[in-house]
Enzyme design. Structure first.
Site, PDB file in Angstrom:
ATOM      1  N   TYR A   1     -11.601   0.539  10.025  1.00 52.86           N
ATOM      2  CA  TYR A   1     -12.800   1.140   9.147  1.00 52.86           C
ATOM      3  C   TYR A   1     -13.122   0.271   7.988  1.00 52.86           C
ATOM      4  O   TYR A   1     -14.037   0.449   7.359  1.00 52.86           O
ATOM      5  CB  TYR A   1     -12.592   2.651   8.688  1.00 52.86           C
ATOM      6  CG  TYR A   1     -11.266   2.843   7.839  1.00 52.86           C
ATOM      7  CD1 TYR A   1     -11.135   2.159   6.548  1.00 52.86           C
ATOM      8  CD2 TYR A   1     -10.126   3.518   8.753  1.00 52.86           C
ATOM      9  CE1 TYR A   1      -9.735   2.846   6.189  1.00 52.86           C
ATOM     10  CE2 TYR A   1      -9.017   3.723   8.051  1.00 52.86           C
ATOM     11  CZ  TYR A   1      -8.773   3.419   6.874  1.00 52.86           C
ATOM     12  OH  TYR A   1      -7.414   3.707   6.048  1.00 52.86           O
ATOM     13  N   LYS A   2     -12.340  -0.814   7.866  1.00 50.99           N
ATOM     14  CA  LYS A   2     -12.686  -1.643   6.491  1.00 50.99           C
ATOM     15  C   LYS A   2     -13.573  -3.011   7.053  1.00 50.99           C
ATOM     16  O   LYS A   2     -14.712  -2.473   7.489  1.00 50.99           O
ATOM     17  CB  LYS A   2     -11.295  -2.190   5.995  1.00 50.99           C
ATOM     18  CG  LYS A   2     -10.664  -1.139   5.469  1.00 50.99           C
ATOM     19  CD  LYS A   2      -9.225  -1.419   4.737  1.00 50.99           C
ATOM     20  CE  LYS A   2      -8.591  -0.109   4.087  1.00 50.99           C
ATOM     21  NZ  LYS A   2      -7.170  -0.363   4.159  1.00 50.99           N
TER      22      LYS A   2
ATOM     23  N   PHE B   1       1.086  -1.217   0.039  1.00 45.69           N
ATOM     24  CA  PHE B   1      -0.028   0.105   0.067  1.00 45.69           C
ATOM     25  C   PHE B   1       0.840   1.172  -0.094  1.00 45.69           C
ATOM     26  O   PHE B   1       1.820   1.284   0.710  1.00 45.69           O
ATOM     27  CB  PHE B   1      -0.774  -0.126   1.264  1.00 45.69           C
ATOM     28  CG  PHE B   1      -2.029   1.256   1.308  1.00 45.69           C
ATOM     29  CD1 PHE B   1      -3.325   0.604   0.643  1.00 45.69           C
ATOM     30  CD2 PHE B   1      -2.037   2.172   1.745  1.00 45.69           C
ATOM     31  CE1 PHE B   1      -4.267   1.458   0.611  1.00 45.69           C
ATOM     32  CE2 PHE B   1      -2.990   3.008   1.835  1.00 45.69           C
ATOM     33  CZ  PHE B   1      -4.034   2.845   1.026  1.00 45.69           C
TER      34      PHE B   1
ATOM     35  N   ARG C   1     -11.715  -3.552  -8.123  1.00 45.24           N
ATOM     36  CA  ARG C   1     -11.700  -4.731  -6.958  1.00 45.24           C
ATOM     37  C   ARG C   1     -13.176  -4.598  -6.290  1.00 45.24           C
ATOM     38  O   ARG C   1     -13.837  -3.868  -6.161  1.00 45.24           O
ATOM     39  CB  ARG C   1     -10.642  -3.818  -5.943  1.00 45.24           C
ATOM     40  CG  ARG C   1     -10.503  -4.624  -4.725  1.00 45.24           C
ATOM     41  CD  ARG C   1      -9.449  -3.973  -3.750  1.00 45.24           C
ATOM     42  NE  ARG C   1     -10.399  -2.868  -3.255  1.00 45.24           N
ATOM     43  CZ  ARG C   1      -9.524  -2.071  -2.335  1.00 45.24           C
ATOM     44  NH1 ARG C   1      -8.381  -2.412  -1.899  1.00 45.24           N
ATOM     45  NH2 ARG C   1     -10.316  -1.236  -1.638  1.00 45.24           N
TER      46      ARG C   1
ATOM     47  N   ASP D   1       1.249  -5.425   8.277  1.00 45.39           N
ATOM     48  CA  ASP D   1       0.061  -4.529   8.129  1.00 45.39           C
ATOM     49  C   ASP D   1      -1.145  -5.316   7.921  1.00 45.39           C
ATOM     50  O   ASP D   1      -1.208  -6.125   6.850  1.00 45.39           O
ATOM     51  CB  ASP D   1       0.085  -3.245   6.841  1.00 45.39           C
ATOM     52  CG  ASP D   1      -0.651  -2.457   6.825  1.00 45.39           C
ATOM     53  OD1 ASP D   1      -1.976  -2.637   7.057  1.00 45.39           O
ATOM     54  OD2 ASP D   1      -0.479  -1.302   6.316  1.00 45.39           O
TER      55      ASP D   1
HETATM   56  C1  LIG Z   1      -6.483   1.122   4.133  1.00 45.01           C
HETATM   57  C2  LIG Z   1      -4.822   0.742   4.241  1.00 45.01           C
HETATM   58  C3  LIG Z   1      -4.046   1.875   4.692  1.00 45.01           C
HETATM   59  C4  LIG Z   1      -4.701   2.871   5.121  1.00 45.01           C
HETATM   60  O1  LIG Z   1      -3.702   3.871   6.041  1.00 45.01           O
HETATM   61  P1  LIG Z   1      -4.441   4.961   7.018  1.00 45.01           P
HETATM   62  O2  LIG Z   1      -3.464   5.702   7.613  1.00 45.01           O
HETATM   63  O3  LIG Z   1      -5.492   4.658   7.649  1.00 45.01           O
HETATM   64  O4  LIG Z   1      -4.920   5.925   5.998  1.00 45.01           O
HETATM   65  C5  LIG Z   1      -2.772   1.507   5.078  1.00 45.01           C
HETATM   66  N1  LIG Z   1      -2.187   0.237   4.620  1.00 45.01           N
HETATM   67  C6  LIG Z   1      -2.928  -0.655   3.988  1.00 45.01           C
HETATM   68  C7  LIG Z   1      -2.540  -1.926   3.546  1.00 45.01           C
HETATM   69  C8  LIG Z   1      -4.349  -0.433   3.978  1.00 45.01           C
HETATM   70  O5  LIG Z   1      -5.262  -1.392   3.141  1.00 45.01           O
END
Ligand SMILES: *Cc1c(COP(=O)(O)O)cnc(C)c1O
Length: 411
Positions: free
Chosen positions: A222-223, A125, A371, A197
């Site tokens: 939040y997911k 990400f 997706r 992560d």
């Molecule tokens: C959604 C997501 C994030 C988001 O990071 P935020 O700090 O919450 O914006 C980070 N890493 C991964 C792998 C994600 O899927």
């Protein structure tokens, strides 16, 4: 061939079917296959928020901090035991995933002085890659980006110069599930630390942080945890690392005897040393409500349904979409896939926009992926079927070709 009647039967037999009614908006004429960029709102969460605001804040006022102060850890423990395979005292709710990743990666690098390499994967990400690059740049280290978060690629990149391996457990685009235990063990064999992560795996895939001997982990809520937009994230630090690991943001919520307002930073030895400032209480209340709901459903049942939904989706993609130029860009093996599936098509952007116009919400992922997320608590088999049917009809009739392409941004 799978029929509408088949998927209706699957929904009737679904042991989790009653959970769908516990979310707001499920009766809207909307097929929500967003890859959980934002999970749906649990009805109980809205009630809980109302209670915290109208009772604890409105009337308890500052006195409510007596109980609020322990929430980052107590709700971290609840999350850890319910979904992360983490014994108590190793998880706190705090900050965002990005900030937590920064804090823990910095702590890990400090534990491996003299080593100059960070390993991550090129498809990780963006925020993860940026933060690791920023740390490397500030400290004169280098980041090695392997192609895949696979054991083979990690092993090939390991050496006695690697301080940290930082990967996503489930890839945000392909949905590929990385072998956490094997990669963590390989990192340890080379003397490196492992930071995972869990954004796309927490709540969708069983996780055993303790059993995998993971050093550090972060993730959002939040997911799949349905805690709402901008809800605070979580972090995990293995027990035996806590006293030695020092995070770079020296805030007063990590301080011993915090309210003595001491002159010098001297952090507690426990997991709270990874806190920084005043925790976002309203957001943490929503994390608790989300985790409780998932706990009630049970991660094994969630995982089983996630696999069933994504395999249905892949079967329909093979039958209906392959002839239209789509390719499944996610692992076909159930054991190696999280709860979303990406479909590759040269016109993915316009197809995603056309889907939205037809009340199906996917995520478009640059450059060529649609997706589709299957959130086991809220996605029905009929949702997958109907979403895929509309996708097929849009592309076979060429309706997506009416969508204007976005202007190229020159940056
Ligand atoms: C959604 C997501 C994030 C988001 O990071 P935020 O700090 O919450 O914006 C980070 N890493 C991964 C792998 C994600 O899927």
């Amino acid at each position: 061939m799978i029929t509408r009647a088949d998927v209706e039967e699957l929904d009737r037999a679904d042991p989790l079917r009653s959970f769908r009614g516990r979310f707001a908006g499920v009766d809207d004429d909307l097929i929500y296959l967003d890859g959980n960029s934002l999970g749906r709102l649990p009805v109980a969460s809205a009630d809980r928020l109302h209670e915290v605001v109208h009772s604890q804040w409105a009337h308890g006022l500052v006195r409510s901090w007596e109980s609020w102060i322990s929430w980052p850890r107590s709700i971290g423990d609840l999350l850890g035991s319910t979904l992360l395979g983490a014994a108590g005292g190793q998880v706190v709710i705090s900050d965002s995933t990005s900030v937590n990743l920064y804090k823990l990666a910095a702590a890990a690098l400090d534990l491996r002085p003299g080593r100059t390499t960070i390993v991550t994967d090129a498809g990780n990400f963006p925020t993860d890659r940026y933060i690791l690059a920023g740390l490397a740049s500030a400290r004169g280290l280098r980041v090695v980006e392997i192609e895949d978060a696979s054991l083979a690629d990690v092993t090939a990149a390991l050496s006695d110069d690697v301080a940290l391996v930082s990967l996503s457990h489930v890839d945000y685009r392909s949905g590929a599930l990385s072998p956490m235990a094997e990669i963590t063990a390989a990192a340890h064999d080379a003397g490196a630390l492992a930071l995972w992560d869990l954004c796309h795996s927490a709540g969708s895939v069983p996780i055993s942080l303790d059993a995998c001997d993971v050093d550090f982990a972060v993730g959002c809520t939040y997911k799949y945890l349905n805690a709402g937009p901008g809800a605070p994230a979580f972090l995990y630090v293995r027990n035996d690392l806590q006293a030695a690991a020092q995070q770079p943001i020296w805030g007063w919520f990590g301080q011993q005897a915090q309210f003595e307002m001491g002159a010098v930073y001297s952090p507690v030895e426990s997991i709270e040393r990874f806190l920084v400032g005043s925790p976002p209480i309203l957001g943490i209340a929503l994390v608790e409500a989300g985790v409780k709901l998932l706990g009630e459903a049970g991660i094994e049942r969630l995982r089983a349904k996630g696999i069933a939904l994504t395999s249905l989706l892949i079967n329909l993609a093979d039958a209906w979409l392959a002839p239209l130029g789509f390719e499944v860009a996610s692992p076909r093996s159930d054991a190696h896939r999280g709860s979303h599936v990406s479909l590759r098509h040269g016109d993915a952007y316009r197809i995603s926009q056309a889907l939205i116009e037809h009340q199906v919400v996917p995520d478009f992922r640059r450059p060529d992926l649609v997706r589709l997320g299957c959130s086991p608590l809220t996605t029905s088999y009929a949702d997958v079927y109907e979403g895929m049917r509309r996708l097929r009809d849009i592309v076979s009739s060429g309706r997506h070709l009416d969508i204007e392409l976005p202007e190229r941004r020159v940056t």
